[in-house]
Design a protein around this motif. Structure first.
Motif, PDB file in Angstrom:
ATOM      1  N   SER A 148      41.619  42.378  51.430  1.00  0.00           N
ATOM      2  CA  SER A 148      40.663  42.443  50.329  1.00  0.00           C
ATOM      3  C   SER A 148      40.869  41.292  49.353  1.00  0.00           C
ATOM      4  CB  SER A 148      40.822  43.767  49.587  1.00  0.00           C
ATOM      5  OG  SER A 148      40.589  44.853  50.453  1.00  0.00           O
ATOM      6  N   VAL A 149      39.750  40.814  48.821  1.00  0.00           N
ATOM      7  CA  VAL A 149      39.800  39.749  47.832  1.00  0.00           C
ATOM      8  C   VAL A 149      38.666  39.965  46.839  1.00  0.00           C
ATOM      9  CG1 VAL A 149      38.360  38.200  49.235  1.00  0.00           C
ATOM     10  CG2 VAL A 149      39.882  37.241  47.488  1.00  0.00           C
ATOM     11  N   ALA A 150      38.917  39.697  45.572  1.00  0.00           N
ATOM     12  CA  ALA A 150      37.892  39.837  44.538  1.00  0.00           C
ATOM     13  C   ALA A 150      37.122  38.544  44.382  1.00  0.00           C
ATOM     14  CB  ALA A 150      38.535  40.224  43.215  1.00  0.00           C
ATOM     15  N   GLN A 163      24.419  43.668  35.891  1.00  0.00           N
ATOM     16  CA  GLN A 163      25.738  44.086  35.413  1.00  0.00           C
ATOM     17  C   GLN A 163      26.787  44.087  36.530  1.00  0.00           C
ATOM     18  OE1 GLN A 163      26.370  44.567  32.039  1.00  0.00           O
ATOM     19  NE2 GLN A 163      24.289  43.706  31.975  1.00  0.00           N
ATOM     20  N   THR A 164      26.645  43.155  37.478  1.00  0.00           N
ATOM     21  CA  THR A 164      27.673  42.967  38.500  1.00  0.00           C
ATOM     22  C   THR A 164      28.512  41.765  38.081  1.00  0.00           C
ATOM     23  OG1 THR A 164      26.331  43.891  40.290  1.00  0.00           O
ATOM     24  CG2 THR A 164      28.120  42.409  40.926  1.00  0.00           C
ATOM     25  N   HIS A 165      29.707  42.044  37.553  1.00  0.00           N
ATOM     26  CA  HIS A 165      30.558  40.973  37.053  1.00  0.00           C
ATOM     27  C   HIS A 165      31.742  40.677  37.970  1.00  0.00           C
ATOM     28  CE1 HIS A 165      28.211  40.719  33.463  1.00  0.00           C
ATOM     29  NE2 HIS A 165      28.413  41.997  33.160  1.00  0.00           N
ATOM     30  N   ASP A 166      31.936  41.507  38.976  1.00  0.00           N
ATOM     31  CA  ASP A 166      32.985  41.235  39.952  1.00  0.00           C
ATOM     32  C   ASP A 166      32.665  41.992  41.238  1.00  0.00           C
ATOM     33  OD1 ASP A 166      35.223  40.037  41.002  1.00  0.00           O
ATOM     34  OD2 ASP A 166      36.623  40.861  39.516  1.00  0.00           O
ATOM     35  N   GLN A 167      33.251  41.527  42.323  1.00  0.00           N
ATOM     36  CA  GLN A 167      33.085  42.166  43.622  1.00  0.00           C
ATOM     37  C   GLN A 167      34.433  42.208  44.330  1.00  0.00           C
ATOM     38  OE1 GLN A 167      30.190  39.573  45.528  1.00  0.00           O
ATOM     39  NE2 GLN A 167      28.515  41.000  45.095  1.00  0.00           N
ATOM     40  N   LEU A 168      34.633  43.266  45.101  1.00  0.00           N
ATOM     41  CA  LEU A 168      35.780  43.333  45.992  1.00  0.00           C
ATOM     42  C   LEU A 168      35.245  43.259  47.404  1.00  0.00           C
ATOM     43  CD1 LEU A 168      38.872  43.640  46.001  1.00  0.00           C
ATOM     44  CD2 LEU A 168      38.534  46.102  46.286  1.00  0.00           C
ATOM     45  N   ARG A 206      35.456  43.089  35.273  1.00  0.00           N
ATOM     46  CA  ARG A 206      36.230  42.202  36.136  1.00  0.00           C
ATOM     47  C   ARG A 206      37.600  42.807  36.459  1.00  0.00           C
ATOM     48  NH1 ARG A 206      33.688  38.984  32.423  1.00  0.00           N
ATOM     49  NH2 ARG A 206      32.058  37.659  33.327  1.00  0.00           N
ATOM     50  N   GLY A 207      38.053  42.476  37.662  1.00  0.00           N
ATOM     51  CA  GLY A 207      39.383  42.889  38.078  1.00  0.00           C
ATOM     52  C   GLY A 207      39.392  44.182  38.868  1.00  0.00           C
TER      53      GLY A 207
END
Length: 289
Positions: A99-101, A125-130, A151-152
């Motif tokens: 997995s990577v963000a 409102q998508t500020h990060d993804q895994l 995020r994170g």
């Protein structure tokens, strides 16, 4: 056991894998499984994506909730190639099963400058993804993608996804194999039905057409049939066209398969030719009675 995943997490994963193997109707990834994975990882939405990483195109998606699906947007497709995951994959920074963000792949300033983020992710409102690559081939791969409004990601979220990934890969292979077998069974049933209908139409063939059918069962070609019956190859072709039309079949192989399923195999070579013709007449007579 991973440091942050709990026994309950592992039980939930095994239960989800069981659903993946048991559910054969929902395509490559059942929506309920995706929804439960998103809840486990702690995300707002989740996607299962099959992509062509050579052309940077989406080939298939399952998105939960469906209202967040961008796969039908031509504008989104036009900027999809900007996704940092494609760059990371080419540079071998996106290993399978790990997995990577999104924010691991690119710094915040660069991310904010990308149209895919500014025009599509940020307004939603998508500020990060895994992300996790489940399978990868020469041109195509499948990914699990989880979207988040902040995020994170925790170590637990990453560990859970790393645990799920190989199990999902096995389930996908199982489901694809089952789909192929189901299609093959349906094809066989369809061919069997066509052969049965064709056998019921044998009485509509002329004596000469029955002779041609008998030679087809012998496995000889048009020229050999023409010589055996004392007619031209062109006439043989015309007879075949009429045979296919009358029996409702499409090919020589279909006629041979129908005949071999409808009559017994001759017991000796001496009986091979005459009984074949007689067999057509006998089957037609049986259908009439």
């Amino acid at each position: 056991m991973p440091a942050e995943a709990t026994k309950k997490d592992l039980r939930d994963i095994l239960e989800l894998v069981g659903v993946l193997h048991a559910d054969t109707v929902g395509g490559e990834m059942p929506t309920p499984v995706l929804a439960r994975l998103a809840a486990m990882v702690g995300c707002d939405s989740a996607s299962y994506c099959r992509v062509d990483h050579a052309s940077r195109r989406l080939l298939a998606t399952v998105v939960e909730p469906a209202s967040t699906d961008l796969s039908e947007s031509a504008a989104f497709a036009a900027v999809l190639g900007q996704h940092p995951a494609f760059v990371a994959h080419r540079e071998r920074r996106l290993p399978t099963g790990s997995s990577v963000a999104l924010t691991d792949l690119v710094d915040l300033r660069t991310l904010r400058s990308l149209p895919i983020y500014a025009d599509f992710y940020r307004p939603r409102q998508t500020h990060d993804q895994l992300l996790n690559i489940v399978t990868v081939g020469r041109h195509q791969g499948t990914l699990l993608v989880f979207n988040r409004s902040r995020r994170g990601f925790s170590g637990r979220a990453r560990e859970l996804l790393d645990l799920v990934s190989p199990l999902v890969c096995q389930a996908i292979v199982h489901r694809e194999r089952l789909t192929r077998l189901t299609c093959a069974l349906r094809d066989a049933q369809r061919h069997a039905s066509a052969s049965e209908r064709a056998a019921g139409r044998l009485s509509g063939l002329t004596p000469r057409e029955r002779e041609v059918v008998a030679r087809l069962v012998d496995g000889i070609g048009d020229r050999e049939i023409a010589r055996a019956l004392g007619i031209s190859p062109r006439t043989v072709n015309k007879h075949l066209e009429q045979i296919y039309r009358k029996l409702g079949l499409q090919s020589r192989a279909a006629v041979v398969a129908m005949m071999r399923g409808a009559q017994p195999v001759p017991e000796s070579a001496a009986e091979h030719h005459a009984p074949a013709t007689a067999g057509v007449t006998r089957i037609a007579a049986q259908r009439r009675s």
